[in-house]
Write an enzyme that holds these catalytic residues in place. Structure first.
Site, PDB file in Angstrom:
ATOM      1  N   HIS A 123      84.945 -58.425   0.100  1.00  0.00           N
ATOM      2  CA  HIS A 123      86.108 -57.564   0.351  1.00  0.00           C
ATOM      3  C   HIS A 123      86.663 -57.929   1.726  1.00  0.00           C
ATOM      4  O   HIS A 123      85.906 -58.351   2.611  1.00  0.00           O
ATOM      5  CB  HIS A 123      85.612 -56.117   0.328  1.00  0.00           C
ATOM      6  N   ASP A 199      77.157 -55.453   2.988  1.00  0.00           N
ATOM      7  CA  ASP A 199      78.231 -54.535   2.635  1.00  0.00           C
ATOM      8  C   ASP A 199      77.801 -53.861   1.327  1.00  0.00           C
ATOM      9  O   ASP A 199      77.902 -54.463   0.257  1.00  0.00           O
ATOM     10  CB  ASP A 199      79.543 -55.312   2.456  1.00  0.00           C
ATOM     11  N   GLN A 202      79.862 -50.816  -2.659  1.00  0.00           N
ATOM     12  CA  GLN A 202      79.894 -50.637  -4.118  1.00  0.00           C
ATOM     13  C   GLN A 202      78.490 -50.422  -4.676  1.00  0.00           C
ATOM     14  O   GLN A 202      78.348 -50.047  -5.838  1.00  0.00           O
ATOM     15  CB  GLN A 202      80.511 -51.880  -4.801  1.00  0.00           C
ATOM     16  N   LYS A 225      83.291 -43.225  -2.029  1.00  0.00           N
ATOM     17  CA  LYS A 225      82.995 -43.886  -3.311  1.00  0.00           C
ATOM     18  C   LYS A 225      81.768 -43.284  -3.979  1.00  0.00           C
ATOM     19  O   LYS A 225      81.348 -43.724  -5.033  1.00  0.00           O
ATOM     20  CB  LYS A 225      82.759 -45.383  -3.083  1.00  0.00           C
ATOM     21  N   CYS A 367      91.810 -56.205  -2.450  1.00  0.00           N
ATOM     22  CA  CYS A 367      91.357 -56.515  -1.075  1.00  0.00           C
ATOM     23  C   CYS A 367      90.348 -57.664  -1.092  1.00  0.00           C
ATOM     24  O   CYS A 367      89.365 -57.642  -0.336  1.00  0.00           O
ATOM     25  CB  CYS A 367      90.759 -55.297  -0.379  1.00  0.00           C
TER      26      CYS A 367
HETATM   27  C1  LIG Z   1      82.869 -54.066  -1.389  1.00  0.00           C
HETATM   28  C2  LIG Z   1      83.687 -53.210  -0.490  1.00  0.00           C
HETATM   29  N1  LIG Z   1      83.522 -53.307   0.828  1.00  0.00           N
HETATM   30  C3  LIG Z   1      84.233 -52.557   1.691  1.00  0.00           C
HETATM   31  C4  LIG Z   1      85.165 -51.669   1.240  1.00  0.00           C
HETATM   32  C5  LIG Z   1      85.945 -50.867   2.233  1.00  0.00           C
HETATM   33  O1  LIG Z   1      85.665 -49.529   2.103  1.00  0.00           O
HETATM   34  P1  LIG Z   1      86.542 -48.449   2.870  1.00  0.00           P
HETATM   35  O2  LIG Z   1      87.940 -48.616   2.372  1.00  0.00           O
HETATM   36  O3  LIG Z   1      85.944 -47.156   2.490  1.00  0.00           O
HETATM   37  O4  LIG Z   1      86.442 -48.754   4.307  1.00  0.00           O
HETATM   38  C6  LIG Z   1      85.396 -51.539  -0.129  1.00  0.00           C
HETATM   39  C7  LIG Z   1      86.439 -50.611  -0.648  1.00  0.00           C
HETATM   40  O5  LIG Z   1      87.035 -50.835  -1.653  1.00  0.00           O
HETATM   41  C8  LIG Z   1      84.622 -52.332  -1.009  1.00  0.00           C
HETATM   42  O6  LIG Z   1      84.799 -52.249  -2.331  1.00  0.00           O
END
Ligand SMILES: Cc1ncc(COP(=O)(O)O)c(C=O)c1O
Length: 410
Positions: A123, A199, A202, A225, A367
Site C-alpha cells: 500500500h 504493515d 489488513q 478496519k 492506493c
Molecule cells: C495494507 C494497508 N496498509 C496501510 C493502509 C493505510 O491505512 P490507514 O488509511 O488507516 O492509514 C491500508 C488502508 O487501506 C492498507 O490496506
C-alpha cells in the site's frame, strides 16, 4: 447456519439502513469496516458520562478517563499478544504509524546508500514514507516482485536482502488478499541484521495475530478496519527498539521536561503521543477488541476462509473466463479481498452498476499504484468481506455483475 450468524444483527447500518428500500450489501471492509452497536454505545456513553482529559489533571474524572484510554492500549496488546501494553503507541492511523517508523527510526538509523527492501504489493502507506526518506537522504529501495498468481517472488530474496537495513512488508495485500509468510520474512530480515517492519493493516482485523511468534520489530495497523472508530491507529514495537527511537512529533504529553534550552522525552509510549490523543476513539477501540475477542479471531478467520472459497468458486463458476480474479486461489494463504477485472468493463462502471443494487465495492488503484503497474492494469474492482458478510452478499455481487453484463450488452 454460520458460527457468526447473529453477528450482522449487531451492526445497525447493515440491518436498518436502506437505500431504495433495499438493504446494503457492504463489500468494502478492506477499505473500512462497519461498526457494531456496542462500539457506538461505548463512545457515546463515555462522552455522556466520563469524558475528561487524560494524563493532565488530577481530579477523579480525569483519572477515570485516563484509565479508559489505557484500557484501549491493553486491549490491543492482548489482541496481538504483545509482551507489554507500553509497547503499543496510538497514532492517527496506520499511515501515521508507518510515517513514524520511517521518520523516526529511519532518520536515526539510515544514511545515503542504505537499503530498504519493500515488496511490489505494498500500500502507498508503506511506500511513500520510505520514498520521502529516499528523497531526503538518498537511501535505496529494492523491491520484492510478485508472481503470476499474486504471491511474493522470494526466489532472489537473499540477493535483495544482502546488505539491507530494513525489510518492510505487508502481512496481507489489500489488493490481492495474499498473506506472505510473515514469520519467515522477519527471520530473513534478522538473518542479515535488518529491521523487520510489518504493515498488518489488513491482517489484524481478520486473523489471530501474534507479534511475538512473528518476531517482528515494528507492526502498524488501524482501528477503523477492525470494527473500531476512525482517527486511531497503532504502532506496536519491541521496547528496546522504541526506546532507542527519537520522537516523531513534538509538543505536550511527549516530554519529561522542557526548558529554554531544550527538552527531554517522556518514556514510551507517551514519547510518541504528542498532544491530546484520540481519547474517545481509544474507548471505542477497546469495545471493538472486546467484540472481536468474544467472537474469537480463529472463528473469524475460519468464517472468512469459507466465504473466500465460496466467493472464488461462485464468481469463477458463474463467469468463467469473463472474470479475472487477482491473487492466489489457495484460501490458506489469502484473505477475503477479491480484486478483479470483469470482461473489458472499466472498474468504475462495474462499481457504479453494482451500486444500483446497493452492492458497495471499491474501484480504482487501491492506493497500490506500483502493484497496478506490476499487474499491467490501471485499476481493478475490489470486493472485500468481513465477519458480518455471508454467502448472500457474494450472491448479490454475482447477480450485480450479471446485471452489468446485461446493461453493457454482453
Ligand atoms: C495494507 C494497508 N496498509 C496501510 C493502509 C493505510 O491505512 P490507514 O488509511 O488507516 O492509514 C491500508 C488502508 O487501506 C492498507 O490496506
Amino acid at each position: 447456519m454460520h458460527l457468526l450468524d447473529d453477528v450482522r444483527a449487531q451492526f445497525p447500518i447493515l440491518t436498518d439502513r436502506k437505500i431504495d428500500d433495499a438493504r446494503l450489501v457492504y463489500l468494502d471492509s478492506g477499505n473500512t469496516s462497519q461498526k457494531p452497536q456496542r462500539v457506538i454505545d461505548a463512545m457515546s456513553e463515555f462522552m455522556a458520562t466520563s469524558y475528561a482529559p487524560i494524563n493532565r489533571s488530577s481530579y477523579r474524572l480525569a483519572g477515570e478517563a485516563t484509565e479508559a484510554y489505557e484500557r484501549g492500549r491493553q486491549a490491543i496488546a492482548r489482541l496481538i499478544n504483545a509482551p507489554s501494553a507500553d509497547e503499543v503507541i496510538f497514532t492517527k492511523n496506520a499511515t501515521e504509524a508507518m510515517n513514524l517508523v520511517a521518520m523516526s527510526w529511519g532518520r536515526a538509523n539510515l544514511a545515503a546508500g542504505d537499503v530498504v527492501v519493500l515488496t511490489e504489493m505494498e500500500h502507498h502507506a508503506n511506500i511513500v514514507p520510505w520514498q520521502m526518506l529516499a528523497q531526503e537522504r538518498g537511501i535505496d529501495i529494492r523491491w520484492i516482485g510478485v508472481t503470476a498468481d499474486g504471491q511474493l517472488d522470494l526466489s532472489n530474496i537473499d540477493e535483495l536482502l544482502d546488505g539491507a537495513k530494513v525489510l518492510s512488508f505487508t502481512a496481507m495485500s489489500n489488493v490481492l488478499g495474499t498473506m506472505p509468510p510473515t514469520k519467515q520474512l522477519c527471520a530473513a530480515a534478522h538473518a542479515v541484521g535488518a529491521l523487520a517492519v510489518v504493515d498488518a493493516c489488513q491482517f489484524v482485523p481478520h486473523n489471530v495475530t501474534d507479534v511475538q511468534a512473528w518476531d517482528a520489530d515494528l507492526v502498524a495497523f488501524s482501528s477503523h478496519k477492525m470494527c473500531g472508530p476512525t482517527g486511531i491507529g497503532m504502532l506496536w514495537g519491541k521496547m528496546e527498539i522504541l526506546d532507542a527511537m527519537p520522537p516523531f512529533l513534538g509538543g505536550g504529553n511527549m516530554i519529561d521536561t522542557v526548558t529554554f534550552d531544550g527538552f527531554t522525552t517522556a518514556p514510551v509510549p507517551a514519547k510518541f503521543e504528542a498532544g491530546t490523543p484520540p481519547i474517545v476513539e481509544a474507548v471505542g477501540l477497546a469495545a471493538a477488541v472486546e467484540f472481536l475477542e468474544e467472537l474469537g479471531m480463529a472463528n473469524v478467520r475460519r468464517h472468512e476462509m469459507q466465504l473466500t472459497r465460496y466467493a472464488l468458486d461462485t464468481l469463477k463458476g458463474r463467469f468463467g473466463d469473463d472474470i479475472k480474479i487477482y491473487g492466489p486461489d489457495n484460501v490458506e494463504i489469502r484473505g477475503g479481498v477479491f480484486s478483479f477485472a470483469f470482461r473489458d468493463l472499466h472498474p468504475h462502471d462495474v462499481s457504479q452498476v453494482l451500486d444500483e443494487s446497493n452492492v458497495c465495492v471499491r474501484a480504482g488503484h487501491h492506493c497500490a499504484k506500483p502493484l497496478m503497474k506490476a499487474l499491467g492494469v490501471h485499476a481493478t474492482t475490489r470486493a472485500s468481506v468481513y465477519l458480518y458478510n455471508d454467502e448472500s452478499d457474494i450472491d448479490a455481487l454475482a447477480d450485480g455483475l450479471a446485471g452489468a453484463s446485461d446493461i453493457f450488452g454482453f
